[in-house]
Design a protein around this motif. Structure first.
Motif, mmCIF file in Angstrom:
data_model
loop_
_atom_site.group_PDB
_atom_site.id
_atom_site.type_symbol
_atom_site.label_atom_id
_atom_site.label_comp_id
_atom_site.label_asym_id
_atom_site.label_seq_id
_atom_site.Cartn_x
_atom_site.Cartn_y
_atom_site.Cartn_z
ATOM 1 N N ALA A 72 0.832 -1.197 0.000
ATOM 2 C CA ALA A 72 0.000 0.000 0.000
ATOM 3 C C ALA A 72 0.869 1.250 0.000
ATOM 4 C CB ALA A 72 -0.914 0.008 1.217
ATOM 5 N N ALA A 73 0.377 2.273 -0.636
ATOM 6 C CA ALA A 73 1.083 3.548 -0.665
ATOM 7 C C ALA A 73 1.044 4.173 0.725
ATOM 8 C CB ALA A 73 0.425 4.479 -1.677
ATOM 9 N N PRO A 74 2.076 4.888 1.110
ATOM 10 C CA PRO A 74 2.066 5.512 2.437
ATOM 11 C C PRO A 74 0.969 6.556 2.535
ATOM 12 C CG PRO A 74 3.937 6.265 1.158
ATOM 13 C CD PRO A 74 3.282 5.182 0.365
ATOM 14 N N ARG A 75 0.309 6.575 3.690
ATOM 15 C CA ARG A 75 -0.768 7.522 3.924
ATOM 16 C C ARG A 75 -0.459 8.329 5.176
ATOM 17 N NH1 ARG A 75 -5.728 3.670 4.273
ATOM 18 N NH2 ARG A 75 -4.259 1.990 4.158
ATOM 19 N N PRO A 76 -1.047 9.496 5.281
ATOM 20 C CA PRO A 76 -0.826 10.265 6.514
ATOM 21 C C PRO A 76 -1.498 9.576 7.693
ATOM 22 C CG PRO A 76 -2.464 11.338 5.141
ATOM 23 C CD PRO A 76 -1.884 10.215 4.332
#
Length: 157
Positions: A72-76
């Motif tokens: 998964a792409a990094p998220r805040p």
């Protein structure tokens, strides 16, 4: 009762299958009567050619392999909105005196008035911390719950 239910269910299922089910001999006759397909034309599409005499399979295009796990792409980071944040209760030194409730049940109110909104109640024998006193009313804090409110001072000892 249960036997009737099972019997009626099976009878209904039989009727539905008899009316709307596939008829195997008719299906086989329809396949046998199907027109032959040109093999040169079929090479571009992945189909199976079926004729009464023989069955041959046309090669399908190469399968596309997708990974099972995708990083998964990094998220805040998620942060609770202000109305749902847990406020840290500061350590407060006990200023005031601890008194015992003498009434059977004593209502804790939002203001120093008998008509003010009832916040909670305390019962006989409970100890409360008195923060302030005004006109026969005592502002208390219930230590276990952290509730602050006003009670009639005459019912505290």
């Amino acid at each position: 009762m249960l036997f009737k239910l099972i019997f009626n269910t099976l009878a209904g299922l039989f009727l539905v299958l008899a009316l709307f089910g596939r008829n195997a001999p008719q299906e086989q006759a329809r396949i046998a009567e199907a027109p032959a397909v040109d093999v040169a034309q079929a090479e571009t599409s992945p189909i199976i050619l079926a004729t009464p005499a023989k069955v041959e399979q046309v090669s399908a295009p190469a399968a596309v392999i997708t990974p099972l796990f995708v990083k998964a792409a990094p998220r805040p980071a998620l942060v609770a909105s202000p109305e749902y944040r847990v406020a840290a209760t500061p350590a407060v030194a006990l200023t005031g005196d601890i008194r015992t409730v003498t009434a059977g049940s004593l209502n804790v109110r939002a203001r120093a008035s008998g008509s003010a909104t009832r916040l909670d109640s305390v019962t006989r024998g409970e100890e409360v911390l008195v923060i302030a006193e005004q006109d026969g009313w005592a502002k208390i804090r219930i230590e276990g719950d952290g509730i602050e409110g006003w009670v009639a001072a005459k019912f505290l000892k």
